[in-house]
Write a protein that holds these residues in place. Structure first.
Motif, mmCIF file in Angstrom:
data_model
loop_
_atom_site.group_PDB
_atom_site.id
_atom_site.type_symbol
_atom_site.label_atom_id
_atom_site.label_comp_id
_atom_site.label_asym_id
_atom_site.label_seq_id
_atom_site.Cartn_x
_atom_site.Cartn_y
_atom_site.Cartn_z
ATOM 1 N N ALA A 1 -2.254 1.732 6.812
ATOM 2 C CA ALA A 1 -2.754 1.198 5.772
ATOM 3 C C ALA A 1 -3.581 0.190 6.218
ATOM 4 O O ALA A 1 -3.531 -0.656 7.169
ATOM 5 C CB ALA A 1 -1.653 0.507 4.627
ATOM 6 N N ALA B 1 1.936 12.730 6.219
ATOM 7 C CA ALA B 1 1.034 12.024 5.400
ATOM 8 C C ALA B 1 1.151 12.082 3.964
ATOM 9 O O ALA B 1 1.338 13.058 3.571
ATOM 10 C CB ALA B 1 -0.765 12.829 5.791
ATOM 11 N N ASP B 2 0.816 11.200 3.228
ATOM 12 C CA ASP B 2 0.864 11.101 1.854
ATOM 13 C C ASP B 2 -0.180 12.080 1.442
ATOM 14 O O ASP B 2 -1.354 12.124 1.857
ATOM 15 C CB ASP B 2 0.510 9.529 1.196
ATOM 16 C CG ASP B 2 1.574 8.693 1.480
ATOM 17 O OD1 ASP B 2 2.885 9.189 2.081
ATOM 18 O OD2 ASP B 2 1.575 7.731 0.833
ATOM 19 N N GLN C 1 -10.485 -1.442 2.098
ATOM 20 C CA GLN C 1 -10.292 -0.220 2.065
ATOM 21 C C GLN C 1 -12.022 0.564 1.939
ATOM 22 O O GLN C 1 -12.771 -0.144 1.535
ATOM 23 C CB GLN C 1 -9.596 0.613 1.429
ATOM 24 C CG GLN C 1 -8.008 0.300 1.727
ATOM 25 C CD GLN C 1 -7.046 0.864 0.536
ATOM 26 O OE1 GLN C 1 -7.412 1.568 -0.258
ATOM 27 N NE2 GLN C 1 -5.887 0.261 0.515
ATOM 28 N N ASN D 1 -2.146 11.864 -0.938
ATOM 29 C CA ASN D 1 -3.577 11.039 -1.146
ATOM 30 C C ASN D 1 -4.203 10.810 0.128
ATOM 31 O O ASN D 1 -5.498 10.456 0.038
ATOM 32 C CB ASN D 1 -3.623 10.225 -2.218
ATOM 33 C CG ASN D 1 -2.544 9.058 -2.039
ATOM 34 O OD1 ASN D 1 -2.263 8.976 -0.762
ATOM 35 N ND2 ASN D 1 -2.309 8.240 -2.863
ATOM 36 N N ALA D 2 -3.840 10.614 1.086
ATOM 37 C CA ALA D 2 -4.168 10.249 2.480
ATOM 38 C C ALA D 2 -4.727 11.536 3.530
ATOM 39 O O ALA D 2 -5.211 11.411 4.337
ATOM 40 C CB ALA D 2 -3.255 9.329 3.222
ATOM 41 N N TYR E 1 -8.094 11.430 4.664
ATOM 42 C CA TYR E 1 -8.374 10.514 5.770
ATOM 43 C C TYR E 1 -7.972 11.061 6.872
ATOM 44 O O TYR E 1 -8.925 10.827 7.887
ATOM 45 C CB TYR E 1 -7.515 9.184 5.371
ATOM 46 C CG TYR E 1 -7.457 8.319 6.468
ATOM 47 C CD1 TYR E 1 -8.442 7.569 6.971
ATOM 48 C CD2 TYR E 1 -6.342 8.023 6.954
ATOM 49 C CE1 TYR E 1 -8.286 6.669 8.150
ATOM 50 C CE2 TYR E 1 -6.022 7.290 8.062
ATOM 51 C CZ TYR E 1 -7.133 6.738 8.803
ATOM 52 O OH TYR E 1 -6.771 5.711 9.771
ATOM 53 N N GLN F 1 0.665 -1.354 0.171
ATOM 54 C CA GLN F 1 0.065 0.077 0.067
ATOM 55 C C GLN F 1 0.610 1.308 0.041
ATOM 56 O O GLN F 1 0.398 2.370 -0.242
ATOM 57 C CB GLN F 1 -0.960 -0.131 1.274
ATOM 58 C CG GLN F 1 -1.858 -1.053 1.070
ATOM 59 C CD GLN F 1 -2.788 -1.117 -0.110
ATOM 60 O OE1 GLN F 1 -3.419 -0.096 -0.523
ATOM 61 N NE2 GLN F 1 -3.216 -2.241 -0.541
#
Ligand code: ACO
Length: 219
Positions: free
Chosen positions: A78, A113-114, A84, A116-117, A120, A28
């Motif tokens: 992840a 944090a990435d 998910q 794209n996350a 979240y 992930q």
């Protein structure tokens, strides 16, 4: 379904779960070197909160508690691909907060944090269907004004539709001019508490989360 929090303690079953989690992270988080993932997941100063279903790891969060500084750094987070967006990530974060506060004595989390996350992490406010309110006068007033004085309980425990929950969280945050318990891109934690403890990392955005001192994050 169960949630466990453990580190590399040499117990066979725990090792199997940690290896399962390491494999999920490797899939992930493709930008993370695999050796780095193995090193941190197996490092004894890191802990991992995991979701276990039918003795299989569904996902987890590996973090390092800096107990003297009262904050934790989330290294990896992840959920396995086909599980998910079913709510496991949120439940995991709630278990992490509860454990970190009650066992490690932490008050904050930081994470890179990435991109794209980020969404979240921003959404990780409050407990499972529980809204924190009425802690002290300021919050009481805030809550009163939001709810027209109808609900002013110190701990108001209820389940609301997600949208409603988010609307209230935003309204509360706005009135208080402070973040609620989700992650923010603003870092409020004093720099000397964390600077030099966590490694700079280009691949993400530094985010902070304050752990509520009283909120029951899990049932
Ligand atoms: N971007 C925006 N919002 C998201 C994302 C995302 N990538 N993933 C989940 N959400 C939202 C969901 O829509 C949901 O919102 P809602 O309550 O309004 O419906 C909320 O966040 C919680 O969703 P969950 O179902 O609890 O999240 P999930 O179980 O999928 O776990 C996670 C989230 C961990 C990010 C998972 O999707 C995943 O493993 N992604 C790939 C790996 C990854 O990006 N990990 C984080 C990297 S950063 C780090 O490790 C420090």
């Amino acid at each position: 379904l169960k949630f466990v929090c453990l580190s590399n303690d040499g117990i066979d079953e725990h090792m199997v779960w940690l290896i399962g989690l390491k494999n999920i992270f490797a899939r992930q988080l493709p930008n993370m070197p695999k050796e780095y993932i193995v090193r941190l997941v197996m490092d004894r100063s890191h802990k991992s909160v995991m979701v276990i279903r039918r003795n299989q790891v569904v996902g987890g969060i590996t973090y390092r508690p800096y107990v003297s500084q009262k904050f934790g750094e989330i290294a990896f987070c992840a959920i396995t691909a086909d599980e998910q967006v079913k709510g496991y990530g949120t439940r995991l974060m709630n278990h992490l907060k509860q454990h970190a506060r009650d066992v490690d004595g932490l008050t904050h989390f930081l994470t890179y944090a990435d991109n794209n996350a980020v969404g979240y992490f921003i959404k990780q406010a409050g407990g499972e269907g529980i809204i924190s309110c009425g802690q002290g006068i300021k919050k009481d007033i805030a809550y009163d004004s939001i709810q027209n004085g109808v609900e002013t309980l110190a701990w108001y425990n209820f389940t609301v539709l997600r949208k409603e929950r988010e609307k209230r969280r935003r309204a509360l945050s706005k009135v208080l001019d402070a973040p609620t318990e989700g992650f923010t891109k603003e870092i409020y934690l004093e720099k000397d508490r964390w600077h030099g403890y966590i490694k700079d990392y280009d691949g993400g955005i530094l985010m902070e989360c304050k752990i509520d001192p009283k909120l029951p994050y899990t049932d």
